[in-house]
Design an enzyme around this catalytic site. Structure first.
Site, PDB file in Angstrom:
ATOM      1  NE  ARG A  67      27.687  54.982  39.617  1.00 21.14           N
ATOM      2  CZ  ARG A  67      27.478  56.098  38.907  1.00 21.14           C
ATOM      3  NH1 ARG A  67      26.375  56.806  39.106  1.00 21.14           N
ATOM      4  NH2 ARG A  67      28.362  56.482  38.014  1.00 21.14           N
ATOM      5  CG  ASP A  69      25.428  47.728  34.832  1.00 22.92           C
ATOM      6  OD1 ASP A  69      25.312  48.890  35.264  1.00 22.92           O
ATOM      7  OD2 ASP A  69      26.197  47.421  33.906  1.00 22.92           O
ATOM      8  CE1 TYR A 127      32.133  44.344  38.799  1.00 21.85           C
ATOM      9  CE2 TYR A 127      34.120  45.651  38.504  1.00 21.85           C
ATOM     10  CZ  TYR A 127      32.772  45.570  38.825  1.00 21.85           C
ATOM     11  OH  TYR A 127      32.083  46.702  39.181  1.00 21.85           O
ATOM     12  NE  ARG A 214      26.225  42.240  31.263  1.00 21.86           N
ATOM     13  CZ  ARG A 214      25.050  42.885  31.204  1.00 21.86           C
ATOM     14  NH1 ARG A 214      24.816  43.926  32.004  1.00 21.86           N
ATOM     15  NH2 ARG A 214      24.132  42.500  30.350  1.00 21.86           N
TER      16      ARG A 214
END
Length: 279
Positions: A67, A69, A127, A214
């Site tokens: 999932r 953001d 990522y 992040r």
């Protein structure tokens, strides 16, 4: 002759077939991946299920590999669903794409074993965090890259990032709202490189904590810009204190670019994205 595009086969699959898909999306206009029926917001899952349901003529529920953001993008998000009606892969792909907004695309659909689960069968996720390192904010790629005006030393960032490798406690880079039962994650690969004015942080782990990428990106940029000294990332990991690390980096430059599964599932390999990095 073998079908050169198996994910677009015209052979009808029976109802009940478990189907895996690669989904690409620009997350800038979505309130994250997960459907939130209690809020009046649009999510990627909601848009994808709307497109697939238009093909089926009845509701379709999907399960994803990870999932994302609000504002985060998917270059290679993997989902699965159990087909409620007989349809060929080509119909699932072309029909869904014809019904959805242009910032969500299905690239292929393939039948998989019933034991396949987009989330629980995955062994790793990758990522990429893309930073436009320029004095002036770029006019193009709004919402698709993070802007950092301070010059970044990608070599120092890469060296610092190596302190994150291995099975580690990532409490330092874990959001306060994270619901994981453990802060332990296995960082399999991490690198920082430059492509012209783009600095790319590339990370692969078995799984990621909420805001983990992040938060790491924010701290690596702090070292790369000279606001923190060499050795700081290792100190942060030892301290396990989120409040001491840098601020969470914006979602704009974050992409889910790959999900790894055991080979016997036979899913196609997707070149790491986003496409702007191959230009």
């Amino acid at each position: 002759m073998a079908d050169p595009f198996p994910g677009l086969s015209a052979e009808t699959l029976p109802a009940g077939t478990r189907i895996a898909c690669r989904v690409e999306y620009n997350g800038a206009n979505y309130n994250g991946w997960q459907t939130q029926p209690h809020l009046d917001v649009t999510t990627v899952q909601q848009e994808l299920e709307r497109g697939l349901s238009s093909v089926a003529g009845e509701p379709v529920r999907v399960h994803c590999a990870g999932r994302t953001d609000t504002g985060v993008h998917g270059h290679c998000q993997i989902v699965h669903f159990d087909a409620p009606v007989p349809r060929p892969p080509k119909s699932w792909v072309l029909g869904a794409n014809a019904s959805m907004a242009r910032d969500v695309r299905v690239h292929w659909a393939l039948p998989v074993e019933k034991e396949f689960h987009a989330r629980f069968s995955a062994t790793a996720r990758r990522y990429r965090y893309v930073i436009a390192n320029a004095l002036v904010r770029p006019a193009m790629l709004g919402g698709q890259v993070t802007w950092q005006r301070r010059p970044l030393d990608e070599a120092i960032m890469h060296s610092e990032a190596q302190a994150l490798l291995g099975e580690r406690d990532f409490s330092t880079f874990r959001a306060a709202a994270c619901q994981s039962t453990t802060p332990m994650r296995n960082m399999m690969d991490i690198s920082v490189s430059r492509r012209g004015q783009l600095v790319v942080i590339d990370l692969q782990a078995n799984a990621f904590l909420h805001h983990m990428v992040r938060n790491i990106a924010g701290s690596l940029m702090a070292v790369g810009s000279g606001r923190q000294s060499a050795g700081w990332i290792a100190e942060l990991m030892e301290g396990r204190d989120r409040t001491v690390a840098a601020d969470t980096a914006p979602p704009d430059g974050l992409y889910l670019v790959d999900v790894t599964y055991p080979g016997h599932f036979g899913l196609p390999q997707t070149p790491y994205g986003p496409l702007i990095l191959g230009a």
